[in-house]
Design a protein around this motif. Structure first.
Motif, PDB file in Angstrom:
ATOM      1  N   ALA A  96      23.007  57.598  52.061  1.00 58.71           N
ATOM      2  CA  ALA A  96      24.003  57.061  51.142  1.00 58.71           C
ATOM      3  C   ALA A  96      23.606  55.669  50.679  1.00 58.71           C
ATOM      4  O   ALA A  96      23.879  55.275  49.540  1.00 58.71           O
ATOM      5  N   GLU A  97      22.928  54.909  51.574  1.00 61.32           N
ATOM      6  CA  GLU A  97      22.481  53.561  51.245  1.00 61.32           C
ATOM      7  C   GLU A  97      21.065  53.363  51.758  1.00 61.32           C
ATOM      8  O   GLU A  97      20.647  53.992  52.735  1.00 61.32           O
ATOM      9  N   CYS A  98      20.343  52.462  51.120  1.00 62.71           N
ATOM     10  CA  CYS A  98      19.016  52.090  51.602  1.00 62.71           C
ATOM     11  C   CYS A  98      19.155  51.079  52.733  1.00 62.71           C
ATOM     12  O   CYS A  98      20.073  50.240  52.734  1.00 62.71           O
ATOM     13  N   ASP A  99      18.274  51.155  53.708  1.00 60.04           N
ATOM     14  CA  ASP A  99      18.258  50.179  54.788  1.00 60.04           C
ATOM     15  C   ASP A  99      18.039  48.775  54.219  1.00 60.04           C
ATOM     16  O   ASP A  99      17.315  48.606  53.222  1.00 60.04           O
ATOM     17  N   SER A 104      18.717  62.810  62.523  1.00 58.11           N
ATOM     18  CA  SER A 104      19.577  61.966  61.704  1.00 58.11           C
ATOM     19  C   SER A 104      19.578  60.585  62.328  1.00 58.11           C
ATOM     20  O   SER A 104      20.110  60.388  63.424  1.00 58.11           O
ATOM     21  N   ILE A 105      18.946  59.632  61.649  1.00 62.33           N
ATOM     22  CA  ILE A 105      18.807  58.272  62.162  1.00 62.33           C
ATOM     23  C   ILE A 105      19.395  57.325  61.123  1.00 62.33           C
ATOM     24  O   ILE A 105      18.920  57.261  59.991  1.00 62.33           O
ATOM     25  N   HIS A 106      20.443  56.611  61.486  1.00 64.19           N
ATOM     26  CA  HIS A 106      21.076  55.738  60.495  1.00 64.19           C
ATOM     27  C   HIS A 106      21.872  54.623  61.164  1.00 64.19           C
ATOM     28  O   HIS A 106      22.191  54.672  62.348  1.00 64.19           O
ATOM     29  N   SER A 107      22.176  53.612  60.386  1.00 63.38           N
ATOM     30  CA  SER A 107      23.080  52.514  60.761  1.00 63.38           C
ATOM     31  C   SER A 107      22.615  51.743  61.989  1.00 63.38           C
ATOM     32  O   SER A 107      23.429  51.175  62.719  1.00 63.38           O
ATOM     33  N   ASN A 108      21.313  51.702  62.240  1.00 63.96           N
ATOM     34  CA  ASN A 108      20.772  50.866  63.304  1.00 63.96           C
ATOM     35  C   ASN A 108      20.430  49.490  62.737  1.00 63.96           C
ATOM     36  O   ASN A 108      20.010  49.364  61.586  1.00 63.96           O
ATOM     37  N   THR A 109      20.609  48.455  63.535  1.00 62.49           N
ATOM     38  CA  THR A 109      20.390  47.101  63.038  1.00 62.49           C
ATOM     39  C   THR A 109      18.925  46.860  62.708  1.00 62.49           C
ATOM     40  O   THR A 109      18.592  46.249  61.691  1.00 62.49           O
ATOM     41  N   ILE A 131      20.925  59.564  66.053  1.00 63.30           N
ATOM     42  CA  ILE A 131      20.628  58.263  66.658  1.00 63.30           C
ATOM     43  C   ILE A 131      21.181  57.201  65.716  1.00 63.30           C
ATOM     44  O   ILE A 131      20.635  56.990  64.617  1.00 63.30           O
ATOM     45  N   ALA A 132      22.250  56.543  66.103  1.00 65.31           N
ATOM     46  CA  ALA A 132      22.935  55.669  65.151  1.00 65.31           C
ATOM     47  C   ALA A 132      23.560  54.468  65.856  1.00 65.31           C
ATOM     48  O   ALA A 132      23.849  54.502  67.057  1.00 65.31           O
ATOM     49  N   PHE A 133      23.776  53.406  65.086  1.00 59.89           N
ATOM     50  CA  PHE A 133      24.545  52.224  65.468  1.00 59.89           C
ATOM     51  C   PHE A 133      23.889  51.385  66.565  1.00 59.89           C
ATOM     52  O   PHE A 133      24.568  50.562  67.192  1.00 59.89           O
ATOM     53  N   CYS A 134      22.600  51.553  66.827  1.00 58.12           N
ATOM     54  CA  CYS A 134      21.936  50.755  67.868  1.00 58.12           C
ATOM     55  C   CYS A 134      21.729  49.322  67.393  1.00 58.12           C
ATOM     56  O   CYS A 134      21.479  49.071  66.212  1.00 58.12           O
TER      57      CYS A 134
END
Length: 619
Positions: free
Chosen positions: A498-501, A424-429, A401-404
Motif C-alpha cells: 500500500a505504501e513504499c518503505d 508478507s513482510i511489512h511495517s518494520n522500522t 513478519i511485521a511491526f519489528c
C-alpha cells in the motif's frame, strides 16, 4: 534451587497385560513421612508396615515388586501437614523415588478428594527434599514404560521434579511443578507425552528438557516458561520431538522465560533447540499471553533459538514480545529476536520457518513490540547455518513478519544460503530484509555490477531493478531486469504494498507471484510478468531475487508505484481495438506468458475468454 511445578502422572490400567493372574491394585499413601518399615517381599500385599501407615516410598517399592499395573493414590491427614498450610509436603530423605514397574500410575490429584481443594493455585501434594546434597538430583525418576504421573505439586530442593530415565509411552499430566526432563542416556526413551489435549491434562511448568536420546516425544497443551530439546557432542542426539501441534488443544503457552547474567546481559529462550534432529515446533504462542493479544514480561531475549541442529521446523506459531532491556554493563541496550538460527559447535542444517506470525498479535493486525523478527547468523567464523528456508514457494508457506523495531529478516555476514520466499513482510522500522555486512545490519546494500561482492549475508545477492508496473481490476504487470552472476537461474518474486518503505526499498506486504529468469553471459536478464492480483489505488510493487541453486535471497528492490493499466489494450497504443485482439492471439498461440490473462500460470482457452470479456468491456 529450581522451582518445581505440580504435575500428574497418569497411565491406563489394563488388567492382564502383565500376564496371567496380574491384577490392577490400588495403594493409598496416608503419611508424608519418608519411612519404610514393611517386610516380607515388600509387595502390595505386605503393606502396611509396623507403623500401620503407608508412605510414598513404601508405595513405590511395593508397586515395583508386584506384578501387574498399580495405582498409587493419596489420603494424607491434614494434622501431618507442615511448612505450608495448603498442601501435603512429602518428605524426601533417602534418595529419589524410583518407579521401575511398567503401568504404574501415581495420581497425586486424589488427595483433593480426601481433603478438598486446599490450594486454589495448584495441586494438594508437593515434595520437599531433605536429603543432604540432593539438590542436583530428581525427586521422582521413571525407569519404566506406560506409567502416568498426575497432579504433582511444587517440589523444593531437588534438581528436577520428574525425570524419565528409561522406558517408553509415559505420561506426565495435570502437574503444577518446576520441571520435567527426559534424559535416558545412554539408552533412548520414546513416545512419552508431557501434557495433553484435555483441559485437565496440561501441566504448568517452569521448564521441559528433552535431552540425550529423547526421541519421538510430545510436549502439548502446557503452560511452560522454557523448553529445551537437544544434547551435546558427548551424548546421543534427540530426534523427532514435537513441541505443540496443529490443533489449538495442542498449543503450548511458552512465556516468562529468561534471566540476567551477572553483568546484566539477558539470556534464555522460549524454545531452545541445540544438537537435535527433526524437531518440530508447531502451533505455540511464544512470548505472549494465552489470548495472543499482549506481551508477557520476560527477560529471555529469544523466542525460538536454533543452533547446531538438523532439519528443525518452526511452523504456525505466534512469536512476539521479544524486547528486553539490558542491565548493569548492558544498561540502555535493547535485545530481542523472535527466531534466531545460528551455529556454535557445528553447522546448523536445513531449518524451515514457515506460516508463523512474528511481531503481531494472533489476528496479525496489531503490533506486539518485538526487537527483530528472524535473524540467521553465525556465532563464530568456523561454523555456519546452511539451507535455512524462511517461507516458501508453495501456497501457504509464507510467514507474516511485521511491526519489528529493527529488521524483519536479518541475514548475517557469513551466511551464504538463506532463502526468503513468499512471505508478507511489512511495517518494520528497519529493512524488511537486511543482508548484513561486517558493519552489522546497516540498511540498503546497493547492487554492484556482475554481483561480485560477497562480503555479506547471502553473498550480497543483487536485487532486481523494476522499470514498469501497471495494474487493473484483475492483474498486475511488472517489468524489470536483474544483473547478477552470469549464466545462472534466478527466481524473481513480486510483492505489492500500500505504501513504499521510507528507505525507498520494499517492503513486501502481499506476495503476488514469481518468474524464473536466466542470466546471459554478462549476467543480465530482463523480465515481464503478468500476475493475478490487485493493487490499491496508488499502490507500489517491489521484488527480490533468489539464486535458485545457491538458495540465497536479496534485499527488497527499490519500490515502484504502479500505473493503472488496461489489459485489453494489449499492444499498449492507448486504444482498445481489433489490433489488440490480433496481438493477444499471436501471443496466445505462441504460449507467451503475457497471454496468461487470468494469472493461473497456464495459457489456455480460459485466458481467451477472460481477454475478450475485458475487451468487450472496453478495458
Amino acid at each position: 534451587m529450581k522451582p518445581v511445578a505440580r504435575c500428574i502422572l497418569t497411565t491406563a490400567i489394563v488388567v492382564g497385560l502383565a500376564g496371567p493372574g496380574a491384577m490392577a491394585q490400588t495403594v493409598t499413601v496416608d503419611t508424608l513421612f519418608d519411612v519404610s518399615d514393611f517386610g516380607g517381599q515388600q509387595r502390595v500385599a505386605d503393606l502396611p508396615g509396623a507403623d500401620g501407615r503407608v508412605s510414598f516410598r513404601e508405595a513405590v517399592a511395593a508397586a515395583n515388586n508386584t506384578a501387574g499395573p498399580q495405582t498409587i493414590e493419596f489420603a494424607i491427614p491434614t494434622d501431618e501437614w507442615w511448612l505450608v498450610d495448603d498442601i501435603a509436603l512429602l518428605e524426601l530423605q533417602w534418595g529419589a523415588f524410583v518407579v521401575r514397574d511398567d503401568e504404574t500410575t501415581i495420581d497425586f490429584s486424589t488427595q483433593t478428594d480426601f481433603t478438598g481443594d486446599t490450594n486454589p493455585n495448584g495441586t494438594e501434594v508437593g515434595i520437599y527434599g531433605l536429603e543432604g546434597n540432593g539438590w542436583g538430583t530428581p525427586a521422582i525418576i521413571i525407569d519404566a514404560s506406560d506409567c502416568v504421573i498426575r497432579g504433582l505439586g511444587y517440589v523444593w530442593q531437588r534438581g528436577h521434579a520428574i525425570s524419565i530415565w528409561g522406558g517408553h509411552r509415559n505420561r506426565v499430566v495435570g502437574c503444577v511443578t518446576t520441571d520435567v526432563e527426559i534424559d535416558p542416556y545412554p539408552d533412548h526413551s520414546a513416545f512419552n507425552v508431557i501434557g495433553g489435549t484435555a483441559p485437565e491434562d496440561g501441566n504448568t511448568l517452569q521448564s521441559v528438557s528433552l535431552v540425550c536420546g529423547a526421541d519421538d516425544n510430545l510436549v502439548i497443551g502446557n503452560h511452560v516458561e522454557t523448553v529445551f530439546v537437544g544434547a551435546s557432542r558427548y551424548c546421543d542426539t534427540s530426534s523427532r520431538n514435537r513441541i505443540g501441534g496443529p490443533t489449538p488443544a495442542e498449543r503450548n503457552i511458552i512465556s516468562g522465560f529468561g534471566s540476567y547474567s551477572g553483568e546484566g546481559f539477558p539470556i534464555g529462550a522460549g524454545v531452545e533447540v541445540s544438537w537435535a534432529t527433526d524437531t518440530l515446533i508447531e502451533g505455540n504462542y511464544i512470548g505472549v499471553n494465552e489470548a495472543g493479544t499482549a506481551r508477557v514480561p520476560q527477560t529471555g531475549p529469544v523466542g525460538v533459538d536454533i543452533s547446531d541442529s538438523d532439519n528443525t521446523t518452526v511452523r504456525d506459531n505466534l512469536i512476539a514480545g521479544l524486547w528486553v532491556r539490558g542491565r548493569n554493563h548492558y544498561d540502555g541496550r535493547i535485545f530481542g529476536e523472535a527466531v534466531r538460527v545460528n551455529s556454535i559447535n557445528r553447522d546448523n542444517l536445513g531449518t524451515v520457518i514457515e506460516r508463523n506470525r512474528i511481531g503481531t498479535d494472533h489476528t496479525g493486525l496489531n503490533r506486539i513490540q518485538t526487537r527483530n523478527g528472524i535473524v540467521v547468523s553465525q556465532f563464530t567464523g568456523i561454523y555456519s547455518p546452511h539451507g535455512t528456508r524462511i517461507g516458501g514457494t508453495e501456497p501457504g508457506q509464507g510467514n507474516l513478519i511485521a511491526f519489528c523495531d529493527v529488521v524483519g529478516v536479518g541475514i548475517g555476514p557469513l551466511i551464504e544460503d538463506a532463502e526468503v520466499s513468499g512471505n508478507s513482510i511489512h511495517s518494520n522500522t528497519g529493512l524488511g530484509i537486511d543482508l548484513s555486512t561486517w558493519s552489522g545490519f546497516d540498511g540498503v546494500t546497493q547492487n554492484d555490477p556482475g554481483d561480485g561482492d560477497t562480503q555479506g549475508g547471502n553473498l550480497l545477492q543483487n536485487f532486481p531493478v523494476l522499470t514498469g508496473a501497471t495494474s487493473n481490476e484483475t492483474a498486475v504487470r511488472v517489468e524489470g531486469s536483474l544483473n547478477s552472476r552470469p549464466s545462472r537461474a534466478y527466481r524473481v518474486e513480486i510483492f505489492a504494498n500500500a505504501e513504499c518503505d521510507p528507505t525507498g526499498y520494499g517492503e513486501g506486504e502481499v506476495y503476488l507471484g514469481a518468474v524464473e529468469v536466466f542470466t546471459d553471459s554478462q549476467g543480465d536478464a530482463d523480465f515481464t510478468v503478468d500476475l493475478a492480483g490487485t493493487l490499491p489505488d496508488g499502490g507500489w510493487v517491489t521484488a527480490t531475487a533468489t539464486d535458485i541453486a545457491q538458495g540465497a535471497t536479496s534485499e527488497f528492490a527499490a519500490c515502484l508505484q504502479a500505473e493503472t493499466g488496461c489489459v485489453a489494450d494489449f499492444n499498449g497504443d492507448g486504444d482498445v481495438n481489433t489490433l489488440d485482439v490480433l496481438t493477444f492471439l499471436n501471443a496466445w498461440n505462441a504460449a507467451d506468458p503475457s497471454a496468461d490473462i487470468d494469472g493461473d500460470g497456464d495459457v489456455n482457452t480460459l485466458d481467451v475468454l477472460a481477454f475478450l470479456n475485458l475487451w468487450n468491456a472496453g478495458c
